[in-house]
Motif scaffolding. Structure first.
Motif, PDB file in Angstrom:
ATOM      1  N   GLU A  45       1.826   7.240   9.715  1.00  0.00           N
ATOM      2  CA  GLU A  45       1.615   7.282   8.277  1.00  0.00           C
ATOM      3  C   GLU A  45       0.155   6.999   7.963  1.00  0.00           C
ATOM      4  O   GLU A  45      -0.526   6.270   8.670  1.00  0.00           O
ATOM      5  CB  GLU A  45       2.536   6.293   7.572  1.00  0.00           C
ATOM      6  N   ILE A  55       0.537   7.885   1.824  1.00  0.00           N
ATOM      7  CA  ILE A  55       0.179   9.180   1.255  1.00  0.00           C
ATOM      8  C   ILE A  55       0.712  10.318   2.136  1.00  0.00           C
ATOM      9  O   ILE A  55       1.380  11.218   1.667  1.00  0.00           O
ATOM     10  CB  ILE A  55      -1.358   9.319   1.112  1.00  0.00           C
ATOM     11  N   GLN A 107       2.893  11.196   5.575  1.00  0.00           N
ATOM     12  CA  GLN A 107       3.806  10.583   6.514  1.00  0.00           C
ATOM     13  C   GLN A 107       4.469  11.629   7.393  1.00  0.00           C
ATOM     14  O   GLN A 107       4.904  12.671   6.914  1.00  0.00           O
ATOM     15  CB  GLN A 107       4.880   9.804   5.742  1.00  0.00           C
ATOM     16  N   LYS A 110      -5.130  14.867  -1.970  1.00  0.00           N
ATOM     17  CA  LYS A 110      -4.487  13.556  -1.939  1.00  0.00           C
ATOM     18  C   LYS A 110      -4.721  12.908  -0.591  1.00  0.00           C
ATOM     19  O   LYS A 110      -4.718  11.696  -0.455  1.00  0.00           O
ATOM     20  CB  LYS A 110      -2.992  13.715  -2.194  1.00  0.00           C
ATOM     21  N   THR A 121       0.838  -1.206   0.000  1.00  0.00           N
ATOM     22  CA  THR A 121       0.000   0.000   0.000  1.00  0.00           C
ATOM     23  C   THR A 121       0.867   1.248   0.000  1.00  0.00           C
ATOM     24  O   THR A 121       1.921   1.269   0.627  1.00  0.00           O
ATOM     25  CB  THR A 121      -0.913   0.026   1.231  1.00  0.00           C
ATOM     26  N   ASP A 122       0.387   2.258  -0.698  1.00  0.00           N
ATOM     27  CA  ASP A 122       1.147   3.501  -0.776  1.00  0.00           C
ATOM     28  C   ASP A 122       0.966   4.312   0.497  1.00  0.00           C
ATOM     29  O   ASP A 122      -0.121   4.353   1.057  1.00  0.00           O
ATOM     30  CB  ASP A 122       0.625   4.349  -1.948  1.00  0.00           C
ATOM     31  N   ARG A 158      -2.072   5.587   4.945  1.00  0.00           N
ATOM     32  CA  ARG A 158      -1.906   4.849   3.680  1.00  0.00           C
ATOM     33  C   ARG A 158      -3.117   5.051   2.786  1.00  0.00           C
ATOM     34  O   ARG A 158      -4.201   5.359   3.266  1.00  0.00           O
ATOM     35  CB  ARG A 158      -1.731   3.360   3.976  1.00  0.00           C
ATOM     36  N   SER A 159      -2.894   4.820   1.540  1.00  0.00           N
ATOM     37  CA  SER A 159      -3.975   5.049   0.583  1.00  0.00           C
ATOM     38  C   SER A 159      -5.167   4.150   0.908  1.00  0.00           C
ATOM     39  O   SER A 159      -5.015   2.982   1.258  1.00  0.00           O
ATOM     40  CB  SER A 159      -3.448   4.829  -0.827  1.00  0.00           C
ATOM     41  N   CYS A 191       2.731  12.183  -0.278  1.00  0.00           N
ATOM     42  CA  CYS A 191       2.996  11.365  -1.464  1.00  0.00           C
ATOM     43  C   CYS A 191       4.494  11.229  -1.716  1.00  0.00           C
ATOM     44  O   CYS A 191       4.950  11.381  -2.860  1.00  0.00           O
ATOM     45  CB  CYS A 191       2.319  11.942  -2.693  1.00  0.00           C
ATOM     46  N   GLY A 192       5.229  11.012  -0.667  1.00  0.00           N
ATOM     47  CA  GLY A 192       6.656  10.798  -0.815  1.00  0.00           C
ATOM     48  C   GLY A 192       7.477  12.057  -1.005  1.00  0.00           C
ATOM     49  O   GLY A 192       8.703  12.015  -1.069  1.00  0.00           O
TER      50      GLY A 192
END
Lengths: 327, 251
Positions: free
Chosen positions: B27, B5, B7, B168, B2-3, B29-30, B65-66
């Motif tokens: 975090e 989003i 964090q 997002k 899982t991504d 997550r999506s 998103c990183g």
């Protein structure tokens, strides 16, 4: 039709009919009073963008009013003395042409507003009021201590500046010209109020955090509003100086800033026609009560007190009720 | 896999000697609703402000998103896709309901510095705005002055404005606060549907709502996250019951 629209139309009608009647009856003084009201109204409409729409209580708008006035005074005095403003590196001559003077007045007061706004808008509330007042006073004392342009005595221009196709020395023609400028400014302002910028600015006044959280920076909105506001007030300053054929540091004084603010408070804050009605009432009071007593400001103060206590929306607020958000 | 989003890594914040946020990492997550709970004074509001950029952190990073957004202010973070609702409704109260959502759509699209075109006739913005209103069930109130809305409707409007951002990630600060039983039920339904669109970090006091919605729960006590896990695990965790839910708590 909404009640506020009717009030607006009646206001414009009164503002046209009174000087026209005075013209028929050959009463040039009344026309001059009406012209004063129109010019003050333009100044108020300018300030209302910052104060009413933007919530930026500026006590330094006399600076822009005066800069507009001095733009006229400096250009016209050089023209009447046939002395260029500067010869090197390029020649700049004075001018007696209103359109050019207006352009210079608008640009120079906009630049001043941009600079003052860029610094002042980093503060808010009482600090903002104080810092705009301080900038205004700086420019006021600068004008007083600048002998080249009359210092404390100001500058006299002997003949009113010209506008293509008009005899501006004829009171009714000059009134008509100022009235057209007011109408154009009001029209532009109504467009701005309903534009994307207007919505964002009004929202930033009500809740800056909301505006931030949708990714819009309130500071930039306010800076643009303050600059436009200063530019319009500067334009009215050029007209005011032309009306009197005289400009002096009084135009830059903080009492002047206060007066412009008073127009808005009497008429209705953030209402398009608020400053127009306010300026008309102000001129009327000044004329009627000024004859009764030299200290007519006491009555003005009492009126202001009543409005602030009992009719916060000013005259328009009292007559038209609270604002309808949109159609 | 899982991504992730939203964090937070090792966030710190002290006011004087008081450490309000103490090495917080979490975090979102999506596709999930991640609830953050904690007793009063645990530092939830401070943490929220660090995440939104209203408060600068003493240490640690926030990534969306990183992408590292630690140095960005609230305006830029919103523009990058962090949609939020407020504990105390932050709306333009004198404006109409529709104007509030149009403002949201405007912020998302850009073009604030347009001075002449009437914004309330801009079809593209109105479509986004009306769509958002319809989703929270406020279509009929579009022309009402915002200050005339009930408390529950204001909360819904907050969500609608956040929706216009097509964010997002959502950061929702006590969306249930002050809602009655019925209002809370509606809000729970609404948030449940939102999860597919963007994950939600839900800061909430209403335990019924939290356990009804959350996929994962983090518990914040005295500025530290003492546990993160599925709702059942949190419910069973003795330490949390002592620290937060009270010794007699029955869930």
């Amino acid at each position: 039709m909404r009640r506020e629209h009717i009030i607006n139309l009646v206001t414009l009608a009164v503002l046209v009919v009174v000087p026209l009647g005075a013209w028929v009856l050959d009463e040039p003084f009344i026309i001059t009073l009406a012209t004063r009201a129109v010019i003050f109204a333009i100044a108020g409409v300018g300030l209302n963008l910052a104060l009413g729409q933007g919530g930026l209580v500026s006590l330094g708008h006399a600076a822009f009013f005066g800069i507009g006035g001095y733009a006229m005074g400096i250009l016209a005095s050089h023209a009447q003395a046939y002395a260029p403003l500067m010869e090197w590196p390029f020649l700049i001559e004075g001018t007696k042409s209103m359109p050019i003077i207006w352009l210079v007045a608008v640009v120079s007061s906009a630049l001043a507003a941009l600079a003052i706004g860029a610094l002042s808008l980093r503060t808010s509330g009482v600090y903002f009021i104080m810092i705009t007042l301080a900038f205004g006073q700086m420019i006021y004392y600068f004008a007083i201590s600048w002998p080249a342009y009359g210092g404390e005595d100001g500058l006299v221009v002997y003949v009113r500046n010209g506008f293509p196709g008009l005899n501006t020395l004829d009171p009714i023609q000059f009134f008509g010209l100022c009235f057209c400028v007011l109408c154009i400014v009001l029209w532009a302002m109504s467009r701005v109020q309903n534009s994307a910028f207007g919505l964002a600015l009004a929202s930033a006044r009500q809740n800056p955090v909301r505006v931030q959280s949708v990714g819009i920076d309130p500071y930039r909105l306010r800076l643009v509003a303050f600059t436009l506001s200063g530019a319009i007030t500067g334009l009215s300053g050029a007209l005011f100086a032309d009306l009197n054929r005289f400009v002096s540091p009084t135009m830059l004084s903080w009492q002047m800033s206060g007066e412009i603010m008073v127009f808005i408070i009497i008429g209705g804050v953030a209402r398009l026609f608020g400053p127009v009605i306010g300026a008309m009432i102000f001129i009327l009071l000044e004329h009627v009560l000024g004859g009764v007593s030299e200290f007519w400001h006491i009555y003005l103060g009492a009126l202001l007190l009543m409005i602030v206590l009992f009719a916060k929306g000013g005259v328009i607020g009292a007559l038209a009720g609270r604002e309808v958000a949109h159609d | 896999m899982t991504d992730i989003i939203l964090q937070a890594r090792g966030l710190q914040k002290s006011f004087g000697a008081l450490r309000v946020t103490d090495d917080v990492s979490l975090e979102v997550r999506s596709g999930e609703i991640h609830a953050l709970i904690g007793p009063n004074g645990a530092g939830k509001s401070t943490l929220v402000q660090q995440l939104t950029g209203h408060l600068e952190s003493d240490a640690g990073q926030v990534a969306l998103c990183g992408q590292d957004v630690t140095s960005l202010g609230p305006v830029e973070r919103a523009a990058k896709g962090l949609g939020r609702t407020f504990q105390i409704s932050a709306l333009a109260m004198e404006n109409s309901v529709l104007q509030n959502v149009v403002l949201g759509a405007l912020g998302r699209r850009g073009g604030v510095f347009r001075f002449f075109a009437p914004v309330m006739k801009d079809r593209a913005l109105l479509d986004v705005a009306n769509n958002a209103l319809a989703r929270v069930g406020l279509r009929a109130q579009a022309k009402v002055r915002t200050s005339d809305l009930s408390h529950g409707q204001r909360r819904q409007l907050e969500v609608a404005v956040a929706l216009t951002q097509s964010p997002k990630a959502f950061l929702m600060d006590e969306p249930m606060a002050g809602l009655g039983l019925e209002g809370a039920g509606q809000m729970i339904d609404l948030l449940r549907k939102l999860r597919a669109e963007a994950p939600i970090l839900l800061i909430e006091h209403d335990m019924d709502a939290v356990f009804a919605l959350a996929d994962r729960i983090s518990v914040l006590v005295y500025g530290k996250i003492i546990a993160t896990g599925a709702p059942e695990d949190i419910r069973r965790n003795r330490e949390i019951q002592l620290a937060y839910l009270g010794k007699e708590a029955e869930l």
